[in-house]
Design a protein around this motif. Structure first.
Motif, short mmCIF file in Angstrom:
data_model
loop_
_atom_site.label_atom_id
_atom_site.label_comp_id
_atom_site.label_asym_id
_atom_site.label_seq_id
_atom_site.Cartn_x
_atom_site.Cartn_y
_atom_site.Cartn_z
N TYR A 81 0.82 -1.22 0.00
CA TYR A 81 0.00 0.00 0.00
C TYR A 81 0.85 1.26 0.00
N ALA A 135 -6.98 0.59 -5.58
CA ALA A 135 -6.05 1.70 -5.39
C ALA A 135 -5.18 1.52 -4.16
N SER A 174 -3.90 4.12 -2.71
CA SER A 174 -4.24 5.24 -1.84
C SER A 174 -5.46 5.92 -2.40
N ALA A 175 -6.44 6.19 -1.54
CA ALA A 175 -7.69 6.78 -2.02
C ALA A 175 -7.45 8.18 -2.55
N LYS A 176 -6.57 8.92 -1.89
CA LYS A 176 -6.36 10.32 -2.30
C LYS A 176 -5.25 10.42 -3.35
N LEU A 198 -11.01 -1.11 -3.47
CA LEU A 198 -10.14 -0.11 -2.85
C LEU A 198 -10.27 1.18 -3.62
N ASP A 199 -10.93 2.15 -2.98
CA ASP A 199 -11.45 3.31 -3.69
C ASP A 199 -10.35 4.31 -4.03
N SER A 200 -10.63 5.03 -5.12
CA SER A 200 -9.88 6.24 -5.41
C SER A 200 -10.93 7.34 -5.42
N PHE A 201 -10.69 8.41 -4.66
CA PHE A 201 -11.76 9.39 -4.43
C PHE A 201 -11.94 10.35 -5.60
N ARG A 235 -17.90 1.63 -9.99
CA ARG A 235 -17.29 1.11 -8.77
C ARG A 235 -17.98 -0.18 -8.36
N SER A 282 -9.17 2.93 3.98
CA SER A 282 -10.50 3.52 4.20
C SER A 282 -11.53 2.44 4.49
#
Ligand SMILES: Nc1ncnc2c1ncn2[C@@H]1O[C@H](COP(=O)(O)OP(=O)(O)OP(=O)(O)O)[C@@H](O)[C@H]1O
Ligand SMILES: [Mg+2]
Lengths: 502, 314, 325
Positions: free
Chosen positions: C73, C98, C100-102, C123-126, C133, C169
């Motif tokens: 990660y 992802a 990292s989301a951010k 695993l989200d990306s914002f 999704r 997250s």
């Protein structure tokens, strides 16, 4: 040389009742000391007398435990090296203070690099190297300002250290044994510089174990003994014998106690030995019980010859015959196992283990001698090393003390003990008395005679011609990687040696 | 130039600080000093001690072993996989030998190819994790037969009288290491080589051999640590060692082993790892949050490193 | 000598670089649909399982799949690099987990504006741009655990929550789900310890907490390694089976044994392999224009206990032993 000391004016620097203690030793005990502008003040004392400690207090490296320092009649506290430099004090340290991984120019301008540019200030490298060459040229030294310090021999280190101090505009110049590895010519140049600085009104504090230098350069001499101030005298009024008496509290009977002794068969012979880029076609032999002096100028490749015999430098031609058999030492381990011991020239780099104890240093090359049933025997180690410390009169609180806290000369004595510890039949001493006081020199010479008397062969490499003349049974002279002359003791003179060396 | 001698706080200060720490934690929560907590914490301490001791060997020789963590992961996997085939005892030995072999290779790379320790062991770190990844696909290994599981678990979770098995092993190994460092040629040579390699070579020391051995020992001790941990968990976990490398170096330095070589030893390793383990446990038991806990341990390690650097600086 | 060292070191580094770039890349072939799957941490068994789902579904649909692993990660930049390379070489579609989301937002925005079809898997990306999704329902997962524990403790007792690493997250969602349910019961006291997802960290933490709170009644674990570690600590504490309830996450072979033996009371499952298949299907539909972003698809979760262990349908969550990457 004209010497005028303006004692009427007040001193630029004075120490009043300075005391400095270290665990187990009092390095300085209420020392008073004055330094005037325009004088060369020589500070002498036996190894461990406290000379370097005094220098380091002046440099801001140590703080005194008691006493006061006056600078231009004002009380001064020198907190660190930076402050000392701002006060106009520049110092040539006994154990050089150079960074091996940097080049000569970087070292000389370390921490005070000139810069160019208004917005982005860049280091002005071209100026650094320009000025470095100028300084070196003035001292008649031929070193490339861009060569790495670590790649240069110790003799050059000393010159660079001096150049570094001279490169600063200073009011007080301190030289702690600056000449221990310099050639005669370099010493001459250095003294020349010192004289002209004296004329400019710089105060010079000069420390040396070469007592003949006192008369050559000094105006006044101050003697320390065991951390105590013994006295100061103007040079004209004092004899060297008197200085020695003040230093040691006794007289030195004979500087070179050489005695004739029986010499046995050949133990080591070197036949046509050559090492690329260092020396060529060197042949000589060494007998049991013989002291063979090797003289020559600094840079005559004597050190390389010693390293090659010892298996630390590759050779491309010739061979060694050791105890009647052809021998090949691929590494120092082989040589040590065969019974050869070396006291290297650059003792700090190739000899010392600074953070380890005196005992561990002495035994480092002959560890297997300490192995008993349960491994290394610490009691044996302590007993043997204490014996050496006593015999060589080393000033140390105990054999457990870290060697780096010993005075320079005492460190040298430990290095000598280390080369003796392996009980070798052939001993190669490369500059054995460098940085060692007159009293201890006498002891070391006696020890050499004792070793030779036991039938060991000794090769003594030394740049001090009087020492070679005084202690050797036979003398070789080297020049630019070749042996240029060989003399018996009776035939050798200073002039002949110089002639062969130059 | 020399440094003024100052009080060597690592010699007296740290043990004192350690005992004060024990007292404070006991006052905050008496459960800290309970037999059960002491047992489980010394059990963790024993494992860390082995790893820190291994790192100490590398540091003493003026090197560093960055591959310890990944070697631990490897041993965890190799042990369980070998047990599937060879049974508990032979399998365990095979697993540990796997780890030691990585150290041997490290040593050869450093001694004979002249690769700096930091690069060689970093390379080993990547190679080992890569091999492991390909081999396991990241899956944890469990499900030993009941007999094997029982035998294996004894090493990590068993007790002899009131003392956990790993602690007994750690004590024996600790004495052995102390003896090696203090009373054998190999031990002394490590200190000499770590202090001044040039002088060591002129003193005729077998530098290459010593270096190879040093990294082998470092990996062997990390492997033993990993073995006890694996036994305790009764599972092979492919990322087992990840968090341990920092603790290994931190523990060694905290105890007073110098990152500049030649200074330190088993006693320092013991002190360092006891402080870390009891500090961590004490903070958990006192109810300090995870973030604060990590921060505190991090700060303690950094301060120790700084101390080590300052002490050595000219 | 120094130069030799530097040279050798250089060669070594280059070799590593080559080897690792080869692991990531495979050969490009003709006219078939070609998609890329990016996961943050390939060694995690969760992703090993999902890879099986991606691969089998791609095979079934005749799609060529490239697999990229960021290797942890922390390697956000590596993943960004992988995505940029993919944009460079051209690709029909991407499935992204992802790191990292951010951190991944800018590159993901770029992908979307280049109209490369994209499915974010779990695993989200914002990113604020429209995207497909397929997500786990972290809040629901957390709540399921809370419900089970509260039920069995009859609304009274101290509970330890091990939510895994705090930066992820999904872990935060699961934790929130747990706490929002548990807080309705005044008798339930929740302690949270964020820990790395490793068995020794889990064990160490549970051992420590058992000292601080001898009255501990239950542990909720958010990953398989943490679950095993927690069980080991409970076993060592001298507690009997069931004295301390352990509720885990997913089900691997080790956990299954623990559950059969009665040390692990329950675990929250989802059909993550089926989820991977669904992600592939969604992506292919988007490529063919049958599905338009945005879409937020949440999958189901369910609780398994010893009683249901032998009865539930494992198709969506297990892969054959022979399959190994
Ligand atoms: N850092 C230190 N720690 C402990 N003792 C020290 C330290 N520095 C010096 N000493 C001790 O103080 C005494 C004086 O040392 P100093 O270096 O000043 O002698 P010196 O007169 O310069 O001798 P030499 O002629 O050998 O250079 C010695 O006994 C030495 O062991
Ligand atoms: Mg001195």
């Amino acid at each position: 040389m004209e010497r005028r000391v303006k004692l009427s004016q007040s001193p630029i620097l004075s120490f009043k009742g300075i005391t400095k203690r270290f665990p187990g030793v009092v390095a300085l005990r209420g020392v008073d000391f004055d330094l005037y502008e325009g004088e060369v003040h020589v500070l002498v004392g036996a190894n461990g007398a406290g000379k370097s400690t005094l220098v380091k207090i002046l440099a801001g490296v140590y703080q005194p435990d008691e006493g006061e320092i006056f600078f231009n009649d004002k009380r001064a506290i020198i907190r660190n090296a930076e402050q000392a430099r701002r006060m106009g004090i520049s110092i040539v340290y006994q154990n050089f203070n150079l960074i091996n991984k940097m080049d000569v120019g970087q070292n000389i301008f370390l921490n005070r690099e000139p810069t160019v540019g208004k917005i982005v200030r860049r280091v002005d490298w071209s100026r650094i190297y320009r000025e470095t060459s100028a300084i070196l040229k003035r001292l008649h030294v031929h070193i490339d300002p861009k060569s790495l310090v670590g790649d240069l021999p110790v003799a050059d280190h000393q010159m660079i250290e001096i150049a570094k101090a001279l490169a600063m505009q200073s009011r007080i110049l301190v030289l702690d044994e600056p000449t221990s590895s310099l050639s005669e010519q370099e010493i001459e140049d250095l003294f020349h510089r010192i004289s002209s600085l004296r004329e400019e009104g710089v105060a010079v504090l000069y420390i040396s174990h070469r007592l003949e230098e006192i008369k050559r350069i000094g105006d006044r001499v101050t003697v320390l003994r065991d951390g105590e101030y013994v006295g100061s005298e103007s040079i004209e009024k004092i004899s060297l014998e008197k200085v020695i008496k003040m230093m040691l509290g006794r007289e030195v009977e004979k500087i070179y106690p050489w005695k004739p002794r029986p010499v046995g068969e050949v133990v080591l012979s070197v036949e046509g030995l050559g090492s690329r880029g260092a020396f060529e076609n060197v042949s000589f032999s060494l007998r049991k019980g013989e002291i063979l002096g090797i003289s020559g100028l600094v840079g005559a490749r004597r050190t390389e010859l010693a390293l090659a015999i010892f298996g630390a430098l590759p050779t491309h031609s010739g061979r060694l015959i050791y105890k009647g058999k052809a021998a090949r030492f691929n590494n120092p381990g082989d040589a040590i196992a065969a019974g050869i011991g070396l006291l290297p020239e650059d003792k700090a780099r190739y000899g010392m283990f600074p953070i380890l104890s005196v005992a561990h240093n002495i035994t480092s090359a002959g560890l297997s001698l300490l192995v008993r049933r349960f491994g290394l025997n610490p009691r044996l180690e302590r007993n043997i090393t204490e014996e050496y410390v006593r015999k060589l009169n080393v000033r140390t609180p105990s054999v457990k003390t870290e060697i780096q806290s010993l005075s320079g000369g005492n460190q040298q004595k430990i290095m000598l003990a280390k080369s003796l510890f392996t009980n070798s039949e052939v001993l190669i001493f490369d500059e054995p008395t460098k940085g060692i006081d007159v009293g201890a020199k006498e002891e070391i010479y006696n020890l050499m005679l004792e070793l030779a008397g036991e039938g060991r062969g000794i090769i003594m490499i030394s740049s001090e011609i009087p020492e070679v003349l005084g202690m050797s049974d036979r003398i070789l002279v080297m020049k630019e990687g070749r042996i240029t002359a060989e003399f018996d003791r009776e035939n050798a003179t200073q002039e002949k040696i110089l002639e062969a060396a130059l | 130039m020399k440094l003024p001698v100052r009080i060597d706080w690592s010699k007296f200060g740290l043990p004192a600080a350690f005992f004060v720490m024990l007292i404070i934690f006991t006052v905050i929560n008496p459960a800290f000093f309970s037999a059960r907590n002491m047992i489980q914490t010394t059990r963790q301490g024993a494992i860390l001690f082995l790893i820190v001791s291994g790192q100490t060997f590398a540091l003493l020789a003026r090197g560093i072993d960055l591959s310890q963590g990944s070697v631990m992961s490897l041993v965890s996997i190799a042990t369980i996989s070998s047990i599937y085939v060879l049974g508990a005892y032979a399998g365990s030995i095979a697993g540990i030998l796997f780890g030691a072999m990585c150290g041997f290779i490290n040593g050869m790379l450093i001694a004979f190819l002249g690769i700096p320790p930091i690069l060689a062991t970093l390379g080993m770190l990547f190679v080992v994790s890569g091999v492991e990844l390909v081999y396991t696909g990241g899956v944890t290994l469990t499900n030993l037969s009941d007999i094997d599981q029982g035998r294996l678990f004894w090493f990590g979770g068993g007790m002899i009288g009131p003392v956990p098995v790993p602690v007994i092993f750690a004590i024996i190994i600790g004495f052995l290491l102390y003896y090696i460092l203090k009373y054998t040629l190999f031990g002394r040579q490590i200190y000499l080589i770590g202090t001044n390699a040039d002088a060591s070579s002129l003193a005729g020391l077998p530098i290459k051999r010593v270096i190879v051995l040093v990294y082998t020992v470092s990996a062997l001790l990390a492997s033993l640590g990993a073995f006890f941990l694996t036994a305790r968990l009764s599972m092979g976990f492919p990322q087992l060692g990840e968090a341990w490398l920092v603790l290994a170096i931190g523990g060694a330095v905290l105890g007073g082993t110098s990152v500049f070589g030649g200074k330190g030893g088993v006693w320092e390793a013991l002190l360092g790892c006891l402080v870390i383990v009891f500090l961590d446990n004490g903070l958990i038991v006192s109810g300090v949050s995870t973030f604060a806990r990590e921060a505190i341990i991090g700060v303690v390690i950094i301060v120790a490193c700084l101390g080590s650097v300052i002490k050595r600086r000219v | 000598m120094k130069k030799k060292t530097a040279f050798l070191a250089g060669v070594l580094v280059i070799c590593f670089a080559l080897v690792f770039s080869l692991i990531g890349n495979t050969q490009v072939s003709a006219k078939q649909l070609e998609i890329a799957v990016l996961v943050p941490n390939g060694v995690d068994p969760y992703f090993t399982a999902k890879r099986y789902g991606y691969e089998t579904e791609c095979e079934k649909l005749g799609v060529k799949m490239l697999f990229y692993d960021a290797g942890g990660y922390a390697n956000v930049n590596k993943q960004i690099g992988q995505l940029e390379d993919l944009m460079q070489r051209g690709i029909d579609g991407i499935i992204l987990g992802a790191t990292s989301a951010k951190g991944t937002v800018p590159v993901v925005d770029k992908i979307i504006s280049k109209r490369i079809p994209l499915v974010i898997d779990n695993l989200d990306s914002f990113t604020k741009k429209p995207v497909l999704r397929i997500m786990k329902n972290g809040v629901l997962v957390g709540q399921l655990r809370a419900v089970y524990i509260v039920e069995h403790l009859k609304g009274k007792g101290t509970v330890l929550v091990l939510p895994g690493p705090s930066a992820v997250s999904l872990c935060q969602d699961e934790h929130r789900g747990f706490v929002t349910y548990a807080k309705h019961f005044p008798g339930i006291k929740v302690i949270t310890e964020w820990t790395p997802s490793s068995p020794d960290a889990g064990m160490k933490t549970v051992e420590g907490i058992l000292q601080a709170h001898p009255d501990l009644k239950a542990v909720a674990c958010f990953s398989p390694p943490l679950t095993v570690g927690a069980v080991r600590a409970v076993q060592a504490s001298g507690a009997r089976k069931g004295d301390i309830i352990v509720v885990g996450q997913m089900l691997d072979a080790g956990m299954e044994t623990l559950m059969r033996k009665g040390w692990l009371q329950a675990t929250v499952m989802c059909d993550h392999i089926e989820m991977a298949r669904e992600a592939v299907r969604m992506l292919v539909k988007e490529i063919k224009g049958e599905l338009k972003p945005p879409l937020y698809h949440q999958i189901d979760h369910y609780l398994i206990t010893k009683d249901t262990l032998d009865r539930f349908d494992r198709k969506g969550s297990t892969y054959p032993k022979e399959w190994r990457k």
